[in-house]
Motif scaffolding. Structure first.
Motif, PDB file in Angstrom:
ATOM      1  N   TYR A   1      17.343 -11.969  11.010  1.00  0.00           N
ATOM      2  CA  TYR A   1      16.875 -12.202   9.614  1.00  0.00           C
ATOM      3  C   TYR A   1      16.284 -13.754   9.564  1.00  0.00           C
ATOM      4  O   TYR A   1      15.885 -14.236   8.425  1.00  0.00           O
ATOM      5  CB  TYR A   1      17.997 -11.965   8.650  1.00  0.00           C
ATOM      6  CG  TYR A   1      18.479 -10.682   8.456  1.00  0.00           C
ATOM      7  CD1 TYR A   1      17.708  -9.775   8.095  1.00  0.00           C
ATOM      8  CD2 TYR A   1      19.825 -10.350   9.015  1.00  0.00           C
ATOM      9  CE1 TYR A   1      17.941  -8.269   7.866  1.00  0.00           C
ATOM     10  CE2 TYR A   1      20.234  -9.179   8.649  1.00  0.00           C
ATOM     11  CZ  TYR A   1      19.354  -8.115   8.122  1.00  0.00           C
ATOM     12  OH  TYR A   1      19.931  -6.796   8.243  1.00  0.00           O
ATOM     13  N   ASP A   2      16.293 -14.409  10.576  1.00  0.00           N
ATOM     14  CA  ASP A   2      15.886 -15.931  10.702  1.00  0.00           C
ATOM     15  C   ASP A   2      14.556 -15.974   9.959  1.00  0.00           C
ATOM     16  O   ASP A   2      14.395 -17.110   9.397  1.00  0.00           O
ATOM     17  CB  ASP A   2      15.811 -16.232  12.140  1.00  0.00           C
ATOM     18  CG  ASP A   2      17.171 -16.676  12.736  1.00  0.00           C
ATOM     19  OD1 ASP A   2      18.227 -16.609  11.836  1.00  0.00           O
ATOM     20  OD2 ASP A   2      17.302 -16.550  14.092  1.00  0.00           O
ATOM     21  N   ASN A   3      13.434 -15.189  10.158  1.00  0.00           N
ATOM     22  CA  ASN A   3      12.278 -15.443   9.752  1.00  0.00           C
ATOM     23  C   ASN A   3      12.004 -15.557   8.084  1.00  0.00           C
ATOM     24  O   ASN A   3      11.210 -16.111   7.533  1.00  0.00           O
ATOM     25  CB  ASN A   3      11.202 -14.389  10.261  1.00  0.00           C
ATOM     26  CG  ASN A   3      10.607 -14.831  11.725  1.00  0.00           C
ATOM     27  OD1 ASN A   3      10.799 -15.764  11.978  1.00  0.00           O
ATOM     28  ND2 ASN A   3      10.201 -13.708  12.402  1.00  0.00           N
ATOM     29  N   LEU A   4      13.086 -14.529   7.538  1.00  0.00           N
ATOM     30  CA  LEU A   4      12.981 -14.685   5.999  1.00  0.00           C
ATOM     31  C   LEU A   4      13.416 -16.138   5.657  1.00  0.00           C
ATOM     32  O   LEU A   4      12.708 -16.299   4.382  1.00  0.00           O
ATOM     33  CB  LEU A   4      14.042 -13.642   5.667  1.00  0.00           C
ATOM     34  CG  LEU A   4      13.657 -12.232   5.541  1.00  0.00           C
ATOM     35  CD1 LEU A   4      15.057 -11.439   4.969  1.00  0.00           C
ATOM     36  CD2 LEU A   4      12.494 -12.040   4.635  1.00  0.00           C
ATOM     37  N   GLY A   5      14.131 -16.592   6.315  1.00  0.00           N
ATOM     38  CA  GLY A   5      14.656 -18.012   5.877  1.00  0.00           C
ATOM     39  C   GLY A   5      13.464 -19.044   6.317  1.00  0.00           C
ATOM     40  O   GLY A   5      13.100 -19.880   5.700  1.00  0.00           O
ATOM     41  N   ARG A   6      13.178 -19.055   7.637  1.00  0.00           N
ATOM     42  CA  ARG A   6      12.142 -19.849   8.199  1.00  0.00           C
ATOM     43  C   ARG A   6      10.639 -19.615   7.340  1.00  0.00           C
ATOM     44  O   ARG A   6      10.058 -20.999   7.218  1.00  0.00           O
ATOM     45  CB  ARG A   6      11.933 -19.828   9.811  1.00  0.00           C
ATOM     46  CG  ARG A   6      11.388 -20.717  10.313  1.00  0.00           C
ATOM     47  CD  ARG A   6      11.390 -20.580  11.702  1.00  0.00           C
ATOM     48  NE  ARG A   6      11.553 -19.271  12.245  1.00  0.00           N
ATOM     49  CZ  ARG A   6      12.604 -18.863  12.878  1.00  0.00           C
ATOM     50  NH1 ARG A   6      13.618 -19.701  13.009  1.00  0.00           N
ATOM     51  NH2 ARG A   6      12.519 -17.795  13.580  1.00  0.00           N
ATOM     52  N   LYS A   7      10.261 -18.798   7.492  1.00  0.00           N
ATOM     53  CA  LYS A   7       8.884 -18.395   6.861  1.00  0.00           C
ATOM     54  C   LYS A   7       8.670 -18.522   5.399  1.00  0.00           C
ATOM     55  O   LYS A   7       7.649 -18.743   4.589  1.00  0.00           O
ATOM     56  CB  LYS A   7       8.338 -17.110   7.426  1.00  0.00           C
ATOM     57  CG  LYS A   7       7.896 -17.176   8.650  1.00  0.00           C
ATOM     58  CD  LYS A   7       7.359 -16.023   9.293  1.00  0.00           C
ATOM     59  CE  LYS A   7       6.782 -16.116  10.855  1.00  0.00           C
ATOM     60  NZ  LYS A   7       6.089 -14.671  11.185  1.00  0.00           N
ATOM     61  N   HIS A   8       9.869 -17.943   4.741  1.00  0.00           N
ATOM     62  CA  HIS A   8       9.784 -17.579   3.321  1.00  0.00           C
ATOM     63  C   HIS A   8      10.819 -18.263   2.266  1.00  0.00           C
ATOM     64  O   HIS A   8      10.796 -18.045   1.150  1.00  0.00           O
ATOM     65  CB  HIS A   8       9.945 -15.940   3.019  1.00  0.00           C
ATOM     66  CG  HIS A   8       8.792 -15.079   3.602  1.00  0.00           C
ATOM     67  ND1 HIS A   8       7.643 -15.139   3.313  1.00  0.00           N
ATOM     68  CD2 HIS A   8       8.900 -14.510   4.748  1.00  0.00           C
ATOM     69  CE1 HIS A   8       6.757 -14.555   4.042  1.00  0.00           C
ATOM     70  NE2 HIS A   8       7.648 -13.914   5.141  1.00  0.00           N
ATOM     71  N   GLY A   9      11.793 -19.031   2.991  1.00  0.00           N
ATOM     72  CA  GLY A   9      12.898 -19.831   2.215  1.00  0.00           C
ATOM     73  C   GLY A   9      13.944 -19.089   1.713  1.00  0.00           C
ATOM     74  O   GLY A   9      14.447 -19.361   0.930  1.00  0.00           O
ATOM     75  N   VAL A  10      13.966 -17.697   2.122  1.00  0.00           N
ATOM     76  CA  VAL A  10      15.083 -16.873   1.311  1.00  0.00           C
ATOM     77  C   VAL A  10      16.413 -17.354   2.039  1.00  0.00           C
ATOM     78  O   VAL A  10      16.452 -17.611   3.416  1.00  0.00           O
ATOM     79  CB  VAL A  10      14.888 -15.445   1.764  1.00  0.00           C
ATOM     80  CG1 VAL A  10      16.136 -14.562   1.629  1.00  0.00           C
ATOM     81  CG2 VAL A  10      13.478 -14.870   1.373  1.00  0.00           C
ATOM     82  N   ILE A  11      17.392 -17.548   1.131  1.00  0.00           N
ATOM     83  CA  ILE A  11      18.645 -18.091   1.799  1.00  0.00           C
ATOM     84  C   ILE A  11      19.323 -16.707   2.276  1.00  0.00           C
ATOM     85  O   ILE A  11      19.679 -15.833   1.257  1.00  0.00           O
ATOM     86  CB  ILE A  11      19.484 -18.731   0.650  1.00  0.00           C
ATOM     87  CG1 ILE A  11      18.772 -20.001   0.200  1.00  0.00           C
ATOM     88  CG2 ILE A  11      20.887 -18.866   0.925  1.00  0.00           C
ATOM     89  CD1 ILE A  11      19.272 -20.492  -0.999  1.00  0.00           C
ATOM     90  N   VAL A  12      19.688 -16.608   3.639  1.00  0.00           N
ATOM     91  CA  VAL A  12      20.257 -15.310   3.897  1.00  0.00           C
ATOM     92  C   VAL A  12      21.848 -15.825   4.330  1.00  0.00           C
ATOM     93  O   VAL A  12      22.073 -16.698   5.089  1.00  0.00           O
ATOM     94  CB  VAL A  12      19.795 -14.847   5.171  1.00  0.00           C
ATOM     95  CG1 VAL A  12      20.276 -13.524   5.637  1.00  0.00           C
ATOM     96  CG2 VAL A  12      18.212 -14.435   4.936  1.00  0.00           C
TER      97      VAL A  12
END
Length: 130
Positions: free
Chosen positions: A93-104
């Motif tokens: 799920y790292d790309n959700l945080g890295r590319k989109h700023g989603v807090i996972v």
């Protein structure tokens, strides 16, 4: 912010995506809102990504998932048949945080309290919008 106001603001942002920037009041409303998505399967992860994108990255989105990685169930027969290893259908799920700023957050949701606008997890409460 009420759910209808949130949907209206996000809809206005989406319709204007790529054509007009968010108005100052719409951007302020989105920054004050909070969204918590429970479950990071196909739907949850996609919703988190697009809520961030369509809000011009102004809307804070937290994604709570109990598993550390996503395993694609529709393609699991490839693993069972020996065609590919499990790692081939597993994603971080790292790309959700890295590319989109989603807090996972890797956590387990125990309860949702819409009156208090909270999600209770094994690690503690999170603010949310309903």
């Amino acid at each position: 912010m009420k759910r209808r106001e949130f949907i209206h603001t996000l809809g206005a942002a989406w319709l204007g995506a790529g054509v007009w920037p968010l108005s100052a009041s719409a951007a302020r409303s989105l920054r004050q809102a909070r969204v918590v998505i429970v479950g990071a399967g196909f739907a949850g992860a996609t919703a988190a990504k697009y809520l961030r994108m369509w809000s011009d990255y102004q809307l804070p989105v937290t994604l709570i998932e109990q598993n550390a990685q996503f395993v694609s169930c529709p393609t699991s027969n490839l693993v069972l048949g020996g065609s590919v290893p499990l790692a081939a259908i597993t994603r971080s799920y790292d790309n959700l945080g890295r590319k989109h700023g989603v807090i996972v957050r890797q956590d387990t949701v125990l309860a949702v309290d819409p009156d208090r606008k909270q999600v209770r997890t094994a690690a503690g409460p999170s603010r949310m919008i309903i």
